[in-house]
Design a protein around this motif. Structure first.
Motif, mmCIF file in Angstrom:
data_model
loop_
_atom_site.group_PDB
_atom_site.id
_atom_site.type_symbol
_atom_site.label_atom_id
_atom_site.label_comp_id
_atom_site.label_asym_id
_atom_site.label_seq_id
_atom_site.Cartn_x
_atom_site.Cartn_y
_atom_site.Cartn_z
ATOM 1 N N HIS A 75 -12.607 -22.222 -24.363
ATOM 2 C CA HIS A 75 -13.812 -23.071 -24.302
ATOM 3 C C HIS A 75 -14.868 -22.447 -23.403
ATOM 4 C CE1 HIS A 75 -16.530 -26.350 -24.132
ATOM 5 N NE2 HIS A 75 -16.101 -26.893 -23.009
ATOM 6 N N ALA A 78 -21.238 -23.836 -23.058
ATOM 7 C CA ALA A 78 -21.765 -24.578 -21.900
ATOM 8 C C ALA A 78 -23.147 -24.056 -21.574
ATOM 9 C CB ALA A 78 -20.860 -24.380 -20.679
ATOM 10 N N ASN A 96 -21.997 -29.864 -20.469
ATOM 11 C CA ASN A 96 -20.838 -29.185 -19.864
ATOM 12 C C ASN A 96 -19.654 -30.132 -19.647
ATOM 13 O OD1 ASN A 96 -22.660 -27.121 -19.879
ATOM 14 N ND2 ASN A 96 -22.682 -26.775 -17.652
ATOM 15 N N THR A 100 -16.754 -30.730 -22.513
ATOM 16 C CA THR A 100 -15.343 -30.411 -22.231
ATOM 17 C C THR A 100 -14.444 -31.613 -22.535
ATOM 18 O OG1 THR A 100 -15.987 -28.801 -20.548
ATOM 19 C CG2 THR A 100 -13.744 -29.661 -20.416
ATOM 20 N N LEU A 117 -10.230 -22.131 -20.059
ATOM 21 C CA LEU A 117 -11.488 -22.789 -19.682
ATOM 22 C C LEU A 117 -12.391 -21.823 -18.928
ATOM 23 C CD1 LEU A 117 -13.155 -25.504 -19.276
ATOM 24 C CD2 LEU A 117 -11.993 -25.647 -17.044
ATOM 25 N N SER A 119 -14.862 -21.120 -16.275
ATOM 26 C CA SER A 119 -15.400 -21.717 -15.060
ATOM 27 C C SER A 119 -16.237 -20.655 -14.332
ATOM 28 C CB SER A 119 -14.259 -22.249 -14.161
ATOM 29 O OG SER A 119 -14.809 -22.978 -13.070
ATOM 30 N N LYS A 148 -19.158 -27.357 -13.502
ATOM 31 C CA LYS A 148 -18.015 -26.454 -13.737
ATOM 32 C C LYS A 148 -16.776 -26.949 -12.994
ATOM 33 C CE LYS A 148 -19.309 -23.288 -16.587
ATOM 34 N NZ LYS A 148 -18.664 -23.208 -17.913
ATOM 35 N N CYS A 151 -15.373 -30.009 -14.747
ATOM 36 C CA CYS A 151 -14.624 -29.601 -15.955
ATOM 37 C C CYS A 151 -13.215 -29.166 -15.584
ATOM 38 C CB CYS A 151 -15.360 -28.474 -16.674
ATOM 39 S SG CYS A 151 -16.885 -29.019 -17.468
ATOM 40 N N VAL A 155 -9.793 -31.054 -16.967
ATOM 41 C CA VAL A 155 -8.681 -30.371 -17.637
ATOM 42 C C VAL A 155 -7.393 -30.590 -16.849
ATOM 43 C CG1 VAL A 155 -7.766 -28.127 -18.331
ATOM 44 C CG2 VAL A 155 -10.170 -28.669 -18.737
ATOM 45 N N TRP A 166 -2.872 -24.564 -19.392
ATOM 46 C CA TRP A 166 -4.280 -24.131 -19.338
ATOM 47 C C TRP A 166 -4.501 -23.130 -18.222
ATOM 48 C CZ3 TRP A 166 -7.791 -25.220 -15.256
ATOM 49 C CH2 TRP A 166 -7.296 -26.065 -14.257
#
Ligand code: WQD
Length: 330
Positions: A75, A78, A96, A100, A117, A119, A148, A151, A155, A166
């Protein structure tokens, strides 16, 4: 057996296109979802399917995941311009953070349980002196960095309920270009602005020389976009080989370069010499942000290959590719 495919959001963007190319070079299957608001479809490799859709469209995302054998999601989609995030915070929170959340909801509907992800080192804000580790306090100083970090929290909290594995990749300063046709960062960062100044005959600018660093200009950890793309590949392979991974990694070289060192490299590589101009420092500008990349090296076996001159040369090649007329004006 059908090969497993990774869904790459934002794959028509500067970093996404390099990730897609790296995945294909390693013979990994990838499908790109991009709303093309800033992405360029021409950047997507010819053998990669592109679905023009927003990550905010949860139903479309879930349908794409269910109709393909999606092994996981990378992902990247963003908004990433710090200054714009200050002017348009709600837009950044919607794109963003909500974006997510939508990706996670679609993964839950489709039963997809692996996520890489995107970041950023922006989550650290102004870090204390010394190399930045993943345990350095996260104190973002702008809406971009805050989104960020949120997010990452989204997650992390969803992982246990969704059974997610992840990896979060905290990008330091991305620079350079792989294939020139894959374009440049598209944001006004140091290397782009410096090359633009040199190619147009104006003076590169140094935002303050009173910073607490060796030469008074700010120090950053620049990482080649091709190295960054390889870090995503390493994360994908790690998630395939481990069932429960939940971690964030700094993606940087572990070597800082000052603004003056970047300017010197740009003049060395382009052969264009211009005196720089010292202008006012930004209101908030961390004097030094340099990664400690020990954890990503130990866990994922990744470390950066390219140095500053290689980044500047590739950025210059991409600049010339995109701005050929500018060469005659030099
Ligand atoms: C680097 C240094 C400037 C231009 C980065 C990324 C950004 C985001 C956040 C995304 C700073 C100085 C700059 C110039 C200068 N990352 N400078 N003259 O500020 O570290 O932001 O992290 O995940 O996209 O860029 O990067 O390239 O803007 O600036 O002196 O003409 O160069 O003050 O110290 P920054 P930058």
């Amino acid at each position: 057996m059908n090969r497993q495919i990774w869904l790459l959001t934002g794959g028509a963007g500067y970093i996404g296109a390099h990730v897609a190319a790296a995945m294909r070079r390693a013979d990994r299957e990838v499908l790109v979802v991009d709303d093309l608001s800033t992405g360029d479809p021409a950047r997507v490799p010819a053998d990669v399917e592109l679905v023009a859709a927003s990550v905010l469209d949860t139903t479309e995302l879930a349908d794409v995941m269910k109709s393909h054998r999606i092994a996981g999601v990378i992902h990247l989609a963003a908004k990433k311009a710090v200054a714009e995030s200050v002017d348009r915070p709600l837009h950044y929170y919607q794109q963003n953070v909500h974006g997510t959340a939508s990706v996670l909801q679609a993964m839950s509907i489709a039963g997809v349980r692996r996520l890489v992800l995107s970041s950023s080192a922006a989550v650290y804000g102004v870090p204390p002196p010394g190399p930045v580790t993943e345990s350095t306090p996260t104190t973002p100083i702008n809406p971009y960095g805050v989104t960020k970090l949120i997010c990452e929290w989204l997650v992390r909290d969803a992982a246990s309920s969704l059974g997610l594995s992840w990896i979060g990749l905290r990008y330091f300063n991305v620079a350079g270009a792989g294939d020139p046709s894959l374009g440049d960062p598209g944001v006004a960062n140091l290397m782009q602005l410096t090359l633009q100044a040199l190619s147009r005959g104006s003076r590169p600018q140094v935002y303050g020389r009173g910073h607490d660093t060796q030469d008074g200009s700010c120090v950053r950890d620049y990482v080649h976009v091709a190295d960054l793309a390889d870090a995503h590949l390493a994360a994908v392979d790690h998630l395939h080989s481990r069932d429960t991974t939940r971690a964030v990694y700094n993606v940087g070289c572990g070597r800082g370069y000052s603004v003056l060192e970047v300017l010197a490299a740009a003049q060395r590589v382009t052969g264009i010499r211009r005196p720089y101009e010292v202008v006012a420092a930004r209101p908030v500008d961390p004097p030094s942000v340099v990664a400690d990349p020990a954890r990503i090296r130990a866990d994922l076996g990744w470390s950066a290959r390219y140095d500053l001159d290689a980044m500047v040369r590739s950025a210059w090649d991409a600049w010339q590719y995109a701005h050929t007329p500018a060469l005659t004006a030099r």
